[in-house]
Write a protein that holds these residues in place. Structure first.
Motif, short mmCIF file in Angstrom:
data_model
loop_
_atom_site.label_atom_id
_atom_site.label_comp_id
_atom_site.label_asym_id
_atom_site.label_seq_id
_atom_site.Cartn_x
_atom_site.Cartn_y
_atom_site.Cartn_z
N PRO A 97 3.88 -0.36 -6.57
CA PRO A 97 4.70 -1.46 -5.64
C PRO A 97 5.99 -1.81 -5.93
CG PRO A 97 2.56 -1.79 -5.58
CD PRO A 97 2.65 -1.38 -6.79
N ASP A 106 4.31 -7.87 2.99
CA ASP A 106 4.28 -7.75 3.63
C ASP A 106 4.99 -7.61 4.56
OD1 ASP A 106 1.45 -7.22 3.58
OD2 ASP A 106 0.45 -8.83 5.05
N SER A 161 7.08 -4.55 3.08
CA SER A 161 6.97 -3.24 3.69
C SER A 161 7.07 -3.46 4.82
CB SER A 161 5.18 -3.51 4.06
OG SER A 161 4.67 -2.31 4.24
N ASP A 191 10.70 -2.15 4.13
CA ASP A 191 11.17 -1.11 4.05
C ASP A 191 10.91 0.31 4.82
OD1 ASP A 191 11.15 -1.65 1.38
OD2 ASP A 191 9.03 -1.69 0.09
N ARG A 192 9.66 0.15 6.05
CA ARG A 192 9.44 1.17 6.80
C ARG A 192 10.86 0.85 7.87
NH1 ARG A 192 7.67 -0.30 11.26
NH2 ARG A 192 7.18 -2.30 10.47
#
Length: 157
Positions: free
Chosen positions: A11, A71, A74, A77-78
């Motif tokens: 990560p 979170d 994330s 990143d998406r």
């Protein structure tokens, strides 16, 4: 010793400057309180599963912060399809931590960024300084300062 499954990626860490930014603007509260939106909150703006009367340690607040920022990152990143520096990613994670992933997903900031218009995306941060207080949309000084700090972090090489 723990091993990573084959093909698993390590990560990506949250940039320390982004964590410091969130710590500064959220403040540390070791006892649960109701935020302006009426949501039980503790630590550095942590809300998941918080109960009024709850008390935590500063170490637990840091654990919550890192998990919440992971979170948020994330979501970044998406939603972002172009390369980001660690500071850009951290600034966007702070933005998502504060406003939610939906705000980034539906924003001109994200659209410009995904078109590789990094300067245009940075210029969008100051537009996100409004909150509804007692049913009235108001510009908040704290949000102005936070967005300015996020934009500065985003633009730092």
């Amino acid at each position: 010793m723990t091993t990573m499954p084959p093909g698993a990626a390590i990560p990506r860490e949250i940039h320390p400057d982004a964590l410091a930014l969130v710590r500064h603007f959220e403040g540390l509260y070791l006892k649960a309180y109701l935020c302006p939106a009426g949501v039980p909150t503790i630590g550095y703006g942590h809300t998941a599963g918080v109960r009024m009367g709850q008390i935590i340690t500063s170490l637990q607040a840091e654990v919550y912060l890192r998990a919440d920022m992971a979170d948020a990152a994330s979501d970044v990143d998406r939603l972002v399809t172009v390369p980001l520096t660690d500071r850009q990613r951290g600034a966007l994670a702070s933005f998502v931590f504060n406003l939610g992933g939906g705000a980034l997903r539906d924003s001109t900031l994200q659209r410009l960024l995904n078109q590789r218009d990094y300067a245009g995306a940075a210029a969008e941060f100051p537009k996100w300084v409004y909150a509804t207080v007692n049913g009235v949309k108001k510009q908040l000084d704290g949000l102005k300062k936070r967005r300015a700090a996020e934009a500065k972090l985003f633009e730092t090489a």
